[in-house]
Design a protein around this motif. Sequence first.
Motif, PDB file in Angstrom:
ATOM      1  N   VAL A  57       1.565  -1.365   0.035  1.00 41.97           N
ATOM      2  CA  VAL A  57       0.462  -0.242   0.095  1.00 41.97           C
ATOM      3  C   VAL A  57       0.856   1.287   0.069  1.00 41.97           C
ATOM      4  O   VAL A  57       0.468   1.828  -0.777  1.00 41.97           O
ATOM      5  CB  VAL A  57      -1.191   0.162   1.145  1.00 41.97           C
ATOM      6  N   SER A  58       1.927   0.790   0.444  1.00 40.62           N
ATOM      7  CA  SER A  58       2.798   2.904   0.435  1.00 40.62           C
ATOM      8  C   SER A  58       3.278   2.834  -0.213  1.00 40.62           C
ATOM      9  O   SER A  58       4.088   4.057  -1.197  1.00 40.62           O
ATOM     10  CB  SER A  58       3.936   2.229   1.749  1.00 40.62           C
ATOM     11  N   GLU A  59       4.175   1.270  -1.256  1.00 41.21           N
ATOM     12  CA  GLU A  59       4.626   1.479  -3.007  1.00 41.21           C
ATOM     13  C   GLU A  59       3.377   2.063  -3.335  1.00 41.21           C
ATOM     14  O   GLU A  59       3.730   3.012  -4.674  1.00 41.21           O
ATOM     15  CB  GLU A  59       5.357   0.585  -3.061  1.00 41.21           C
ATOM     16  N   LEU A  60       2.780   1.806  -3.310  1.00 36.66           N
ATOM     17  CA  LEU A  60       1.105   2.325  -4.450  1.00 36.66           C
ATOM     18  C   LEU A  60       1.412   4.094  -3.989  1.00 36.66           C
ATOM     19  O   LEU A  60       0.593   4.856  -4.367  1.00 36.66           O
ATOM     20  CB  LEU A  60      -0.187   1.573  -3.957  1.00 36.66           C
ATOM     21  N   MET A  61       0.659   4.245  -2.590  1.00 37.49           N
ATOM     22  CA  MET A  61       0.368   5.472  -2.384  1.00 37.49           C
ATOM     23  C   MET A  61       1.694   5.935  -2.455  1.00 37.49           C
ATOM     24  O   MET A  61       1.238   7.560  -3.476  1.00 37.49           O
ATOM     25  CB  MET A  61      -0.047   5.189  -0.945  1.00 37.49           C
ATOM     26  N   THR A  62       3.015   6.327  -2.608  1.00 38.21           N
ATOM     27  CA  THR A  62       4.187   6.620  -2.567  1.00 38.21           C
ATOM     28  C   THR A  62       3.937   7.763  -4.028  1.00 38.21           C
ATOM     29  O   THR A  62       3.368   7.727  -4.876  1.00 38.21           O
ATOM     30  CB  THR A  62       5.458   6.575  -2.301  1.00 38.21           C
ATOM     31  N   GLY A  63       3.964   9.017  -4.089  1.00 32.69           N
ATOM     32  CA  GLY A  63       3.826   9.863  -5.893  1.00 32.69           C
ATOM     33  C   GLY A  63       2.738  10.510  -5.693  1.00 32.69           C
ATOM     34  O   GLY A  63       2.428  11.627  -6.519  1.00 32.69           O
ATOM     35  N   HIS A  64       1.242  10.069  -4.997  1.00 37.53           N
ATOM     36  CA  HIS A  64       0.102  10.810  -5.150  1.00 37.53           C
ATOM     37  C   HIS A  64       0.119  11.818  -3.687  1.00 37.53           C
ATOM     38  O   HIS A  64       0.246  11.825  -2.805  1.00 37.53           O
ATOM     39  CB  HIS A  64      -0.730   9.643  -5.021  1.00 37.53           C
ATOM     40  N   ASP A  65      -1.088  12.432  -4.433  1.00 44.08           N
ATOM     41  CA  ASP A  65      -0.910  14.213  -3.388  1.00 44.08           C
ATOM     42  C   ASP A  65      -2.706  13.927  -2.395  1.00 44.08           C
ATOM     43  O   ASP A  65      -2.661  14.337  -1.469  1.00 44.08           O
ATOM     44  CB  ASP A  65      -1.761  15.011  -4.698  1.00 44.08           C
ATOM     45  N   LEU A  66      -2.832  12.185  -2.977  1.00 43.90           N
ATOM     46  CA  LEU A  66      -4.308  12.210  -1.648  1.00 43.90           C
ATOM     47  C   LEU A  66      -4.255  10.472  -2.231  1.00 43.90           C
ATOM     48  O   LEU A  66      -4.349  10.007  -3.146  1.00 43.90           O
ATOM     49  CB  LEU A  66      -5.739  12.756  -1.980  1.00 43.90           C
ATOM     50  N   ALA A  67      -5.337  10.206  -0.620  1.00 44.16           N
ATOM     51  CA  ALA A  67      -5.547   8.862  -0.706  1.00 44.16           C
ATOM     52  C   ALA A  67      -6.571   8.825   0.072  1.00 44.16           C
ATOM     53  O   ALA A  67      -7.312   9.252   0.529  1.00 44.16           O
ATOM     54  CB  ALA A  67      -4.578   7.552   0.086  1.00 44.16           C
ATOM     55  N   ILE A  68      -7.710   7.389  -1.032  1.00 47.46           N
ATOM     56  CA  ILE A  68      -9.094   8.209  -0.537  1.00 47.46           C
ATOM     57  C   ILE A  68      -8.755   6.223  -0.496  1.00 47.46           C
ATOM     58  O   ILE A  68      -9.121   5.279  -1.043  1.00 47.46           O
ATOM     59  CB  ILE A  68     -10.037   8.573  -1.895  1.00 47.46           C
ATOM     60  N   SER A  69      -9.920   5.994   0.568  1.00 46.32           N
ATOM     61  CA  SER A  69     -10.298   4.345   1.477  1.00 46.32           C
ATOM     62  C   SER A  69     -11.863   4.466   0.901  1.00 46.32           C
ATOM     63  O   SER A  69     -12.561   5.227   1.852  1.00 46.32           O
ATOM     64  CB  SER A  69      -9.776   4.317   2.610  1.00 46.32           C
ATOM     65  N   ALA A  70     -12.671   3.833  -0.097  1.00 47.94           N
ATOM     66  CA  ALA A  70     -13.432   3.001   0.122  1.00 47.94           C
ATOM     67  C   ALA A  70     -13.949   1.804   0.607  1.00 47.94           C
ATOM     68  O   ALA A  70     -14.599   1.343   0.158  1.00 47.94           O
ATOM     69  CB  ALA A  70     -13.946   4.028  -0.921  1.00 47.94           C
ATOM     70  N   LEU A  71     -12.861   0.990   0.923  1.00 49.43           N
ATOM     71  CA  LEU A  71     -12.933  -0.454   1.089  1.00 49.43           C
ATOM     72  C   LEU A  71     -13.892  -0.661   2.360  1.00 49.43           C
ATOM     73  O   LEU A  71     -14.692   0.004   2.925  1.00 49.43           O
ATOM     74  CB  LEU A  71     -11.762  -0.777   2.186  1.00 49.43           C
ATOM     75  N   ARG A  72     -14.566  -2.108   1.313  1.00 46.68           N
ATOM     76  CA  ARG A  72     -15.875  -2.579   2.493  1.00 46.68           C
ATOM     77  C   ARG A  72     -15.741  -3.669   2.196  1.00 46.68           C
ATOM     78  O   ARG A  72     -15.247  -4.965   1.178  1.00 46.68           O
ATOM     79  CB  ARG A  72     -17.643  -2.331   1.941  1.00 46.68           C
ATOM     80  N   PRO A  73     -15.483  -4.490   3.648  1.00 42.58           N
ATOM     81  CA  PRO A  73     -15.498  -5.852   3.445  1.00 42.58           C
ATOM     82  C   PRO A  73     -16.563  -7.009   2.950  1.00 42.58           C
ATOM     83  O   PRO A  73     -17.561  -6.403   3.275  1.00 42.58           O
ATOM     84  CB  PRO A  73     -15.042  -6.661   5.419  1.00 42.58           C
ATOM     85  N   PRO A  74     -15.845  -7.806   2.688  1.00 39.78           N
ATOM     86  CA  PRO A  74     -17.019  -9.141   2.029  1.00 39.78           C
ATOM     87  C   PRO A  74     -18.484  -9.517   2.979  1.00 39.78           C
ATOM     88  O   PRO A  74     -18.103  -9.693   4.000  1.00 39.78           O
ATOM     89  CB  PRO A  74     -16.826 -10.481   1.501  1.00 39.78           C
ATOM     90  N   ASP A  75     -19.652  -9.700   2.772  1.00 38.61           N
ATOM     91  CA  ASP A  75     -20.439 -10.259   4.423  1.00 38.61           C
ATOM     92  C   ASP A  75     -20.296 -11.581   4.569  1.00 38.61           C
ATOM     93  O   ASP A  75     -19.356 -12.329   3.670  1.00 38.61           O
ATOM     94  CB  ASP A  75     -21.280 -10.614   3.913  1.00 38.61           C
ATOM     95  N   GLY A  76     -19.495 -11.265   5.772  1.00 42.23           N
ATOM     96  CA  GLY A  76     -18.839 -12.114   7.139  1.00 42.23           C
ATOM     97  C   GLY A  76     -17.762 -12.487   7.199  1.00 42.23           C
ATOM     98  O   GLY A  76     -17.331 -12.509   8.173  1.00 42.23           O
ATOM     99  N   GLN A  77     -17.292 -11.253   6.614  1.00 40.35           N
ATOM    100  CA  GLN A  77     -15.784 -10.599   6.408  1.00 40.35           C
ATOM    101  C   GLN A  77     -15.888  -9.459   7.400  1.00 40.35           C
ATOM    102  O   GLN A  77     -14.853  -8.927   7.265  1.00 40.35           O
ATOM    103  CB  GLN A  77     -14.333 -11.140   5.535  1.00 40.35           C
ATOM    104  N   GLU A  78     -16.692  -8.721   8.086  1.00 40.99           N
ATOM    105  CA  GLU A  78     -17.141  -7.714   8.473  1.00 40.99           C
ATOM    106  C   GLU A  78     -15.435  -7.227   9.459  1.00 40.99           C
ATOM    107  O   GLU A  78     -14.513  -5.855   9.426  1.00 40.99           O
ATOM    108  CB  GLU A  78     -18.152  -7.097   8.727  1.00 40.99           C
ATOM    109  N   GLU A  79     -14.409  -7.856   9.878  1.00 41.97           N
ATOM    110  CA  GLU A  79     -14.165  -7.773  10.861  1.00 41.97           C
ATOM    111  C   GLU A  79     -12.958  -7.069  10.576  1.00 41.97           C
ATOM    112  O   GLU A  79     -12.051  -6.565  11.411  1.00 41.97           O
ATOM    113  CB  GLU A  79     -13.761  -8.619  12.223  1.00 41.97           C
ATOM    114  N   ILE A  80     -12.665  -7.585   9.098  1.00 44.14           N
ATOM    115  CA  ILE A  80     -11.637  -7.121   8.779  1.00 44.14           C
ATOM    116  C   ILE A  80     -11.104  -5.726   7.988  1.00 44.14           C
ATOM    117  O   ILE A  80      -9.911  -4.916   7.739  1.00 44.14           O
ATOM    118  CB  ILE A  80     -10.676  -7.603   7.377  1.00 44.14           C
ATOM    119  N   LEU A  81     -12.558  -5.447   8.302  1.00 40.19           N
ATOM    120  CA  LEU A  81     -12.669  -3.701   7.961  1.00 40.19           C
ATOM    121  C   LEU A  81     -11.109  -3.123   8.563  1.00 40.19           C
ATOM    122  O   LEU A  81     -10.959  -1.420   8.417  1.00 40.19           O
ATOM    123  CB  LEU A  81     -13.932  -2.962   8.282  1.00 40.19           C
ATOM    124  N   VAL A  82     -11.356  -3.257   9.797  1.00 44.68           N
ATOM    125  CA  VAL A  82     -10.439  -3.006  10.452  1.00 44.68           C
ATOM    126  C   VAL A  82      -8.879  -2.810  10.181  1.00 44.68           C
ATOM    127  O   VAL A  82      -7.854  -1.883  10.105  1.00 44.68           O
ATOM    128  CB  VAL A  82     -10.193  -2.978  12.478  1.00 44.68           C
TER     129      VAL A  82
END
Length: 213
Positions: A57-82
Amino acid sequence: MNIIVFGATGDVGSRIVSEALARNHSVTAVVRKETQIDTLPPSASGRVADVTNTEQVSELMTGHDLAISALRPPDGQEEILVELTKSVLTASAKTGVRALIVGGAASLKVPDLGQHTVLTAPGFLPADVVPIAQACQAQFELFSTEIDADWTYLCPPAMLMPGERTGQYRTGTDALVVDADGNSAIAMEDFAVAMIDEAQTARHRKERFTVAY
């Protein structure tokens, strides 16, 4: 602005990508699977990543002005959101790239119900959405200890659904924004407008805010 969006093919993420592109921003769209690349707008630069891998994630983010996280876990795996959110915030702190996080409404107070929130108000939530609401509450609690990343946490209203882009919305802080009839809602298209507005204006640095009609 050079923006990287994680969760770029989700209901909200895809609209954020479209809104950013419509405003002539450069967009790197990050997805989980190679097959999702073909579903992205041609003008977005698609990348595949495991967001639990903070180094990646750090490698991908490098060089950008801004990062937006619109991540949502699959049903049944909600705990991985944290875990996913921690990864983005850690990468944000490491790279110095500001992070805007799509949150949940769980932590917002419900008007006229004292200190009750969307999650704690009796009977407010249908049983099938309680797991993701609990995950969003845990996600929000990360920000009480997160001090290194430059973050903003945008909560949706009670109802977030596909609709028409109007470019209009109202903002709030720690409570649901409701209309005269007590409704709290916004179209995903206008939620994306609010997110890109925040990307451009940085009015809520290290703050939580919410939007609705």
